[in-house]
Each structure stands twice: as structure tokens, then as C-alpha cells.
Enzyme design. Structure first.
Site, PDB file in Angstrom:
ATOM      1  N   LYS A   1      30.722  47.615  26.538  1.00 51.88           N
ATOM      2  CA  LYS A   1      29.757  46.912  26.886  1.00 51.88           C
ATOM      3  C   LYS A   1      29.506  46.725  28.366  1.00 51.88           C
ATOM      4  CE  LYS A   1      30.118  42.453  28.532  1.00 51.88           C
ATOM      5  NZ  LYS A   1      28.944  42.811  29.516  1.00 51.88           N
TER       6      LYS A   1
ATOM      7  N   SER B   1      36.058  42.091  38.277  1.00 51.98           N
ATOM      8  CA  SER B   1      36.600  41.234  39.025  1.00 51.98           C
ATOM      9  C   SER B   1      38.158  40.853  38.803  1.00 51.98           C
ATOM     10  CB  SER B   1      35.818  40.025  39.428  1.00 51.98           C
ATOM     11  OG  SER B   1      35.720  39.167  38.374  1.00 51.98           O
TER      12      SER B   1
ATOM     13  N   GLU C   1      41.314  47.456  35.708  1.00 54.94           N
ATOM     14  CA  GLU C   1      40.855  47.848  36.989  1.00 54.94           C
ATOM     15  C   GLU C   1      40.152  46.830  37.800  1.00 54.94           C
ATOM     16  OE1 GLU C   1      41.985  50.536  38.466  1.00 54.94           O
ATOM     17  OE2 GLU C   1      42.535  51.825  36.811  1.00 54.94           O
TER      18      GLU C   1
ATOM     19  N   CYS D   1      34.862  48.970  44.850  1.00 57.01           N
ATOM     20  CA  CYS D   1      36.287  48.223  44.546  1.00 57.01           C
ATOM     21  C   CYS D   1      37.138  48.775  45.713  1.00 57.01           C
ATOM     22  CB  CYS D   1      36.653  48.431  43.257  1.00 57.01           C
ATOM     23  SG  CYS D   1      36.969  50.320  42.724  1.00 57.01           S
TER      24      CYS D   1
ATOM     25  N   GLU E   1      37.191  39.070  48.625  1.00 62.01           N
ATOM     26  CA  GLU E   1      36.635  40.473  48.391  1.00 62.01           C
ATOM     27  C   GLU E   1      35.027  40.131  48.531  1.00 62.01           C
ATOM     28  OE1 GLU E   1      36.161  41.996  44.551  1.00 62.01           O
ATOM     29  OE2 GLU E   1      36.547  44.011  45.113  1.00 62.01           O
TER      30      GLU E   1
END
Ligand code: NAD
Length: 471
Positions: free
Chosen positions: A170, A222, A244, A278, A375
Site C-alpha cells: 500500500k 513516521s 523504518e 529520513c 523531525e
């Protein structure tokens, strides 16, 4: 406008409707994308389950050969995929952008094809034979983000397929199109049902992650969503997970560093893909003795980089990928300004179509600012002043995430000594963010669970079975 399909069981499934995919460079509609639904998730998982016994029984060398065919097919469609990534995601054709992403997709597929897992004998004598064998974990649900849509799909799907798993992927609703094309291409080579795709947002993702027919979830995104996925993955049984997640990588410039030769690498470390990476450098710590000089020289370098529509080959940085992310970035810079930081470059959006935000350098940033603590995932870098290297390392390690980190200096050995003290999955020296298909990649702390790439990455798609034979 090209047509895109949801491939389930080797053919185009009837979608539940469509949604618009928007080009972040000019807000035009790239395509009407077919929409998934709970029924389509069920169909896709059922298709992957049916394909599992057949695909996992295919000899290893044949599966490797199929991956090589897929790599060649992606390579043949390089130009199409690269343009599609630029249109749906925004990254540039030039520099480490969309062409780089497609090239990486080919390289990672080939390297994954060449990996293998062999059985390990731990005892073989007259009392017993004990062998550690590995089996495919089963049906894998892959959920991907919007920043590197094609290569992250490759990082999830190729190792799974390589070891004999089947997959339902997805993609992010912001950038589904390159994944739909990738799955279509893969289905030209693989038997029906080995790789299936559904689209949709959090509801579809959550249904997939909690589906009783799924054995493992691999997720890139996230930290907040990663936590939810960990929950969903335990709703119907105890599924394996690889997560991850986000980072907020620090870079430390050692005192006395000759910064000139490092400026280009420092730039890409911070601003690759408009900072939407990231493992981009998100907080730069510079010693007080050369703070002003580094801020000035770095700012001059950044100011000369062309930003604009990624399809124009002269541009090296494109827009922010979507409106939601743009609004977040604006909020972070305004918070820093309000708390007394000096925005020495950028920091103000021009009134123009698209989700552009100028390359922004923030001086006099402090640890309390949101742009440092959280972040921010945009074309922004805050530069912080430190007095001692130990203090800088401590501040670099003070957050609850740990994906990457870097130390910059004249003596790479000394820099590596400090880099090892960073709490992160990859510690770079005089560079930031470079990946290698044989170097396992993953985070510590809240940046994730498990790793990708090389044999360690393959193992994540297997379970161990010990065969212990008494003699
Ligand atoms: P996100 O977490 O918002 O979304 C990622 C995916 O999860 C999307 O497909 C989304 O539709 C889906 N999703 C959202 N809510 C869900 C739920 N409740 N259940 C299941 N699926 C759900 O992330 P994003 O904004 O697309 O991507 C940016 C984030 O990804 C950043 O934090 C970045 O650091 C991280 N990232 C990490 C890595 C890594 O390797 N560690 C790589 C790239 C991006």
C-alpha cells in the site's frame, strides 16, 4: 493522462473510485488514481495467500532469475518511471533526484537477486545433526511513505519476493503512481498473486496491517504511525514487523575543520530531496570558534543552488511534496524565528503555484526550538553552536530517535571515533545519508525495529526452523 491500475491476482481489479494525485510543482492533476477499499484489501490478501505455497516452492535460483528480469524491466522503463516520480513527488530529474531513485531501484533489485541464505549446521556428529534453516515468513504487508516512493517499495518488495514471500503493498496516497507501475511491471514476470497493490489512506493501511491473512508488516514512515502499526500488527495474532521510522539526524563539525572541501557533501546531506529524507542531516552542530565562518560559507553555497520544477534539468531541488508537509515546514521556521533564531537564508515563501519553500538556513538555533527537537522534514537546516565536542555529542544524542548521524573533520580517524559515540544506526564521516545495498540500514531508539539490505535484510522476511535429528 496515463491509466493506472490496482493489480490484484495478476490483473487489474475494479477500483472503488478514484482520487487525484497532485503535482507539487504546479498543483496540476497528474492522474486520477484508482482507489482501494476494505473489499479490495481482502481480495489482495487472499490472492497473496493463494500464491504463497506455489511461489515459496519455486527453486531459489529461479526466484533470483525472476528478480534479475524485473531489474531489466525497470531499467527499460527508466525514463517513464523517473518522470512519473518527479510529477507525483516533486524531486528533480537532475542531481540525486528521480533518475537517481530509479537507478537505485535497479541496483538494489540486482543486488537483492544476488543474495542468498544458506542453512547453517551447528552440530554434525554421531549424536545429532542440528541445522538452522530459514523459511519465508508468509504474506507480507508493505506500507510506504511519499518521500522516496519507488525505491522504498523496492526495498520492501524485492527481499520479500526473493526469499519466497508474497506481498500486498500500500503506497502513500500522495505518491501511489510509481508503485502501481512497478507492480504492473513485476506482474509481467511473476506468477499472479505474488505481488498485489491496494491504495488508500490510514484506514486501508490499518486494515492491511491488522489483517489475519498477513504474517508480517514492513513499514516505512513516521514514528507516530509506526507505533500505531505495531498495535495493528498484534490485533490478529503476533505478526513480525520491520519498522523504518523517522529520524532527526545530527551532524557535528569538529573544531578547526577546513569546511570548504566539505560544503557540497554537507549541502546534499541536509537538502537531498528538499530535506524530505529520513536520514537527512537535520541539526548541524558547529564549534563556537568557527561558527560564523561555517554559517557564512555554507549559506553562500546553499544560496547558489537552483530550486524549481523538477522536470527542468537546470534545477537541483524541487518543491515540498505536499501541502500538509509545506504547512509543517512553515510552522517550524516561524517557531524558530519567534524564539530568536536568525533566518540567514530563505524562510519566506514566494507567492507562486506549487508547494515550493526556499532553501532555508537558520543560525543561532537552540535545542528548545521545534525545528531542532522534532523531525521537520523540509528544505531547512538549523545550525547550533557548541563549546566542547563532548557537549555536542551529548546534545546530538539527547533525542529519542537515532537513524543516522555524522561527524565532519580534517582527520577521518578522529572523526570516526566521535561518530561511533552517536546513538544511531549509521554513523557517517565527512558525508551524510549515503546508502549501500550491502550495508544494513535501520534505526535505534524510536527510529525503528529491524534493518533492510544485505543478508540481514533478507532474514527479516524469514523465520528460523531448527531441524534437530538424533543419531
Ligand atoms: P506516514 O507515517 O504519515 O505515512 C506512511 C504510510 O503509512 C502511508 O502509506 C500512510 O497512508 C500510511 N498510514 C498512515 N496512517 C496509518 C495507520 N494508522 N495504519 C497503517 N498505515 C497508515 O509517513 P509519511 O509522511 O508518508 O513519510 C514521512 C516519514 O517517513 C518521516 O517520518 C520519515 O522520516 C519516514 N521515513 C523513514 C525512512 C526510514 O527508512 N527510516 C525512510 C523514509 C521515510
Amino acid at each position: 493522462m496515463a491509466a493506472y491500475v490496482l493489480t490484484i491476482d495478476g490483473k487489474a481489479a475494479k477500483a472503488a473510485g478514484t482520487f487525484d494525485v497532485v503535482n507539487p510543482a504546479d498543483e496540476s492533476v497528474v492522474a486520477r488514481c484508482p482507489l482501494g477499499s476494505p473489499e479490495l484489501v481482502d481480495l489482495a490478501v487472499a490472492s497473496a495467500r493463494r500464491a504463497l505455497p506455489l511461489w515459496s516452492a519455486v527453486p531459489d535460483a529461479e526466484r533470483a532469475a525472476k528478480l534479475m528480469e524485473i531489474a531489466a524491466l525497470i531499467e527499460q522503463h527508466h525514463a517513464e518511471l523517473s518522470e512519473l516520480v518527479t510529477r507525483e513527488q516533486g524531486k528533480t530529474q537532475s542531481g540525486p533526484g528521480a533518475n537517481f531513485e530509479v537507478g537505485g531501484a535497479v541496483a538494489w533489485t540486482r543486488v537483492t537477486a544476488g543474495l542468498s541464505l544458506s542453512a547453517e549446521t551447528v552440530q554434525d556428529d554421531k549424536t545429532a545433526s542440528i541445522v538452522i534453516e530459514r523459511k519465508p515468513v508468509g504474506v507480507v504487508a508493505s506500507i510506504t511513505p511519499w518521500n522516496w516512493p519507488l525505491i522504498i517499495a523496492v526495498w520492501h518488495v524485492m527481499p520479500a519476493v526473493r526469499v519466497g514471500c508474497t506481498v500486498v503493498i500500500k503506497p502513500s496516497p500522495f505518491t501511489p503512481l510509481s508503485t502501481l507501475r512497478l507492480v504492473e511491471l513485476m506482474n509481467q514476470v511473476l506468477p499472479p498473486g505474488v505481488v498485489n497493490v491496494v491504495t488508500g489512506g490510514p484506514e486501508v493501511g490499518s486494515q492491511l496491517a491488522s489483517h489475519p491473512g498477513v504474517d508480517k508488516v514492513v513499514f516505512t514512515g513516521s514514528v507516530a504511525t509506526g507505533k500505531k502499526i505495531m498495535g495493528s500488527a498484534s490485533q490478529s495474532g503476533v505478526k513480525r514487523v520491520t519498522l523504518e521510522l523517522g529520524g532527526n539526524d545530527a551532524g557535528v563539525v569538529l573544531p578547526g575543520t577546513d569546511i570548504g572541501p566539505l560544503l557540497e557533501k554537507l549541502f546534499w546531506g541536509c537538502f537531498i530531496n528538499a530535506g524530505q529524507t529520513c536520514a537527512a542531516l537535520k541539526r548541524l552542530y558547529v564549534h563556537e570558534s568557527q561558527y560564523d565562518e561555517v554559517v557564512r560559507r555554507f549559506t553562500e553555497f546553499v544560496a547558489a543552488i537552483p530550486v524549481g520544477n523538477g522536470l527542468d534539468p537546470k534545477n537541483l531541488i524541487g518543491p515540498v511534496s505536499n501541502r500538509m508537509q509545506l504547512d509543517k515546514v512553515i510552522g517550524y521556521v516561524e517557531d524558530a524565528r519567534a524564539r530568536g533564531a536568525k533566518v540567514v537564508l530563505g524562510g519566506k515563501r514566494k507567492e507562486e503555484p506549487g508547494f515550493f519553500y526556499p532553501l532555508t538556513v537558520i543560525a543561532d538555533a537552540t535545542d528548545e526550538m521545534r525545528v531542532v527537537k522534532e523531525e521537520q522534514f523540509g528544505p531547512v537546516v538549523p545550525i547550533l553552536k557548541y563549546r566542547t565536542v563532548d557537549e555536542a555529542i551529548k546534545r546530538a544524542n539527547s533525542l529519542d530517535v537515532g537513524l543516522g548521524g555524522s561527524v565532519w573533520g580534517n582527520d577521518p580517524k578522529e572523526a570516526a571515533k566521535y561518530a561511533r559515540q552517536l546513538e544511531c544506526g549509521t554513523a557517517w564521516v565527512n558525508q551524510h545519508g549515503s546508502l549501500h545495498p550491502l550495508a544494513p540500514f535501520g534505526g535505534v531508539k524510536n527510529s525503528g525495529v529491524g534493518v533492510e539490505f544485505n543478508v540481514d535484510g533478507l532474514k527479516e522476511y524469514t523465520t528460523i526452523q531448527v531441524v534437530n535429528v538424533a543419531r
